[in-house]
Scaffold this motif. Structure first.
Motif, PDB file in Angstrom:
ATOM      1  N   ALA A 183     -46.281  32.313  15.264  1.00  0.00           N
ATOM      2  CA  ALA A 183     -45.216  33.320  15.229  1.00  0.00           C
ATOM      3  C   ALA A 183     -44.158  33.089  16.313  1.00  0.00           C
ATOM      4  O   ALA A 183     -43.117  33.744  16.314  1.00  0.00           O
ATOM      5  N   LEU A 184     -44.439  32.147  17.208  1.00  0.00           N
ATOM      6  CA  LEU A 184     -43.529  31.932  18.338  1.00  0.00           C
ATOM      7  C   LEU A 184     -42.384  31.006  17.939  1.00  0.00           C
ATOM      8  O   LEU A 184     -42.606  29.921  17.391  1.00  0.00           O
ATOM      9  N   HIS A 185     -41.167  31.424  18.203  1.00  0.00           N
ATOM     10  CA  HIS A 185     -39.971  30.624  17.914  1.00  0.00           C
ATOM     11  C   HIS A 185     -39.662  29.785  19.157  1.00  0.00           C
ATOM     12  O   HIS A 185     -38.945  30.219  20.048  1.00  0.00           O
ATOM     13  N   VAL A 186     -40.210  28.566  19.187  1.00  0.00           N
ATOM     14  CA  VAL A 186     -40.222  27.761  20.412  1.00  0.00           C
ATOM     15  C   VAL A 186     -38.853  27.165  20.720  1.00  0.00           C
ATOM     16  O   VAL A 186     -38.441  27.106  21.884  1.00  0.00           O
ATOM     17  N   LEU A 187     -38.151  26.691  19.695  1.00  0.00           N
ATOM     18  CA  LEU A 187     -36.786  26.192  19.851  1.00  0.00           C
ATOM     19  C   LEU A 187     -35.892  26.938  18.870  1.00  0.00           C
ATOM     20  O   LEU A 187     -36.201  27.005  17.675  1.00  0.00           O
ATOM     21  N   GLN A 188     -34.780  27.487  19.365  1.00  0.00           N
ATOM     22  CA  GLN A 188     -33.918  28.325  18.538  1.00  0.00           C
ATOM     23  C   GLN A 188     -32.501  27.763  18.472  1.00  0.00           C
ATOM     24  O   GLN A 188     -31.780  27.779  19.466  1.00  0.00           O
ATOM     25  N   ASP A 189     -32.164  27.220  17.311  1.00  0.00           N
ATOM     26  CA  ASP A 189     -30.782  26.780  17.037  1.00  0.00           C
ATOM     27  C   ASP A 189     -30.236  25.871  18.134  1.00  0.00           C
ATOM     28  O   ASP A 189     -29.180  26.128  18.717  1.00  0.00           O
ATOM     29  N   ILE A 190     -30.948  24.785  18.383  1.00  0.00           N
ATOM     30  CA  ILE A 190     -30.552  23.850  19.449  1.00  0.00           C
ATOM     31  C   ILE A 190     -29.502  22.874  18.931  1.00  0.00           C
ATOM     32  O   ILE A 190     -29.728  22.154  17.950  1.00  0.00           O
ATOM     33  N   ASP A 191     -28.350  22.855  19.591  1.00  0.00           N
ATOM     34  CA  ASP A 191     -27.318  21.848  19.356  1.00  0.00           C
ATOM     35  C   ASP A 191     -27.139  21.072  20.663  1.00  0.00           C
ATOM     36  O   ASP A 191     -26.855  21.672  21.708  1.00  0.00           O
ATOM     37  N   LEU A 192     -27.301  19.751  20.589  1.00  0.00           N
ATOM     38  CA  LEU A 192     -27.259  18.953  21.815  1.00  0.00           C
ATOM     39  C   LEU A 192     -26.837  17.533  21.489  1.00  0.00           C
ATOM     40  O   LEU A 192     -27.354  16.929  20.543  1.00  0.00           O
ATOM     41  N   THR A 193     -25.903  17.009  22.258  1.00  0.00           N
ATOM     42  CA  THR A 193     -25.461  15.617  22.119  1.00  0.00           C
ATOM     43  C   THR A 193     -25.713  14.901  23.443  1.00  0.00           C
ATOM     44  O   THR A 193     -25.334  15.394  24.505  1.00  0.00           O
ATOM     45  N   ILE A 194     -26.366  13.744  23.358  1.00  0.00           N
ATOM     46  CA  ILE A 194     -26.669  12.946  24.552  1.00  0.00           C
ATOM     47  C   ILE A 194     -26.002  11.587  24.386  1.00  0.00           C
ATOM     48  O   ILE A 194     -26.246  10.877  23.409  1.00  0.00           O
ATOM     49  N   HIS A 195     -25.145  11.246  25.329  1.00  0.00           N
ATOM     50  CA  HIS A 195     -24.407   9.990  25.272  1.00  0.00           C
ATOM     51  C   HIS A 195     -25.132   8.895  26.046  1.00  0.00           C
ATOM     52  O   HIS A 195     -25.955   9.163  26.926  1.00  0.00           O
TER      53      HIS A 195
END
Length: 253
Positions: free
Chosen positions: A24-36
């Motif tokens: 039931a745990l929402h561990v990651l929520q709507d992650i937007d990430l760019t790594i160069h």
């Protein structure tokens, strides 16, 4: 410290709308990430904020439930040899070292090169010895992990990751199992790697490292990225109340 290499046409890693549940745990929520290419990204936050899980999704040690992750513009492979190749390209250093207890330090660094990269053993051994020297444990090549301190074991683990000639290194709380002296030994090696311009994502509680070695600091709480800023900006003027509370609590320890 080298500058972030953001002029490469395709970012190395892009996470878009990533969500992860654990029951039931929402561990990651709507992650937007760019790594160069060439960026050092420190991921910090309170306990159970999702920092380690975020790190582990990038080489698919954790599966995501929604969203996409691309490496060099290609979707993350899901299984088989393609996934093995990805994990060779994106090295992982764990909090618990994950060394083979029944093999010598040298063999721990040689074996992945031979089995995954198909490197000739003589070449792999020469590379392994050079890397062990570089991280300061060359004298222990013929010992077994149990005969080393935690800091020495973690430096062997870093040498093992480097032996695969990865394009990126992920660190999942690499010093959380170490005492202060051993922590300093490992952070010295990590600072050197950062200064060389390696792409690194470091989930850590070591705020001094985040401040001095990172190009960007991600602050996470409750599975969300609340801040994504330069170390100078984040540590001097945190924007979110959660970050302010976190930094105040850390300062009082």
């Amino acid at each position: 410290m080298s500058q972030s290499t953001t002029d490469c046409p395709v970012p190395l890693v892009v996470l878009t709308g990533v969500n992860k549940y654990r029951d039931a745990l929402h561990v990651l929520q709507d992650i937007d990430l760019t790594i160069h290419h060439g960026e050092v990204v420190a991921v910090i936050g309170p306990r159970d904020s999702g920092t380690s899980t975020l790190c582990r999704t990038i080489n698919r040690l954790e599966r995501i439930d929604a969203g996409t992750i691309t490496v060099d513009g290609r979707p993350l492979p899901t299984r088989g040899r393609a996934l093995d190749r990805l994990r060779a390209e994106i090295g992982m250093v764990f909090r618990g070292f994950h060394l083979f207890a029944h093999r010598t330090v040298l063999e721990n660094v040689v074996l992945p090169q031979v089995t995954v990269r198909r490197t000739p053993r003589a070449v792999a051994e020469a590379s392994a010895r050079a890397l062990l020297e570089r991280v300061g444990v060359g004298a222990h090549a013929d010992r077994y992990p149990a005969g080393l301190s935690g800091g020495q074991q973690q430096r062997v683990a870093i040498a093992r990751a480097l032996a695969m000639e990865p394009r990126m290194l992920l660190f999942d709380q690499p010093t959380s199992a170490l005492d202060p002296e051993m922590t300093a030994e490992v952070l010295d090696v990590m600072h050197t790697l950062a200064a060389e311009g390696r792409t690194m994502v470091v989930a850590t509680h070591e705020l001094g490292f985040a401040r001095s070695a990172a190009h960007r600091v991600l602050f996470m709480a409750d599975g969300r990225i609340l801040e994504d800023r330069t170390p100078e900006a984040f540590f001097s003027t945190p924007r979110s109340e959660r970050a302010k509370d976190f930094l105040a609590a850390v300062a009082h320890h």
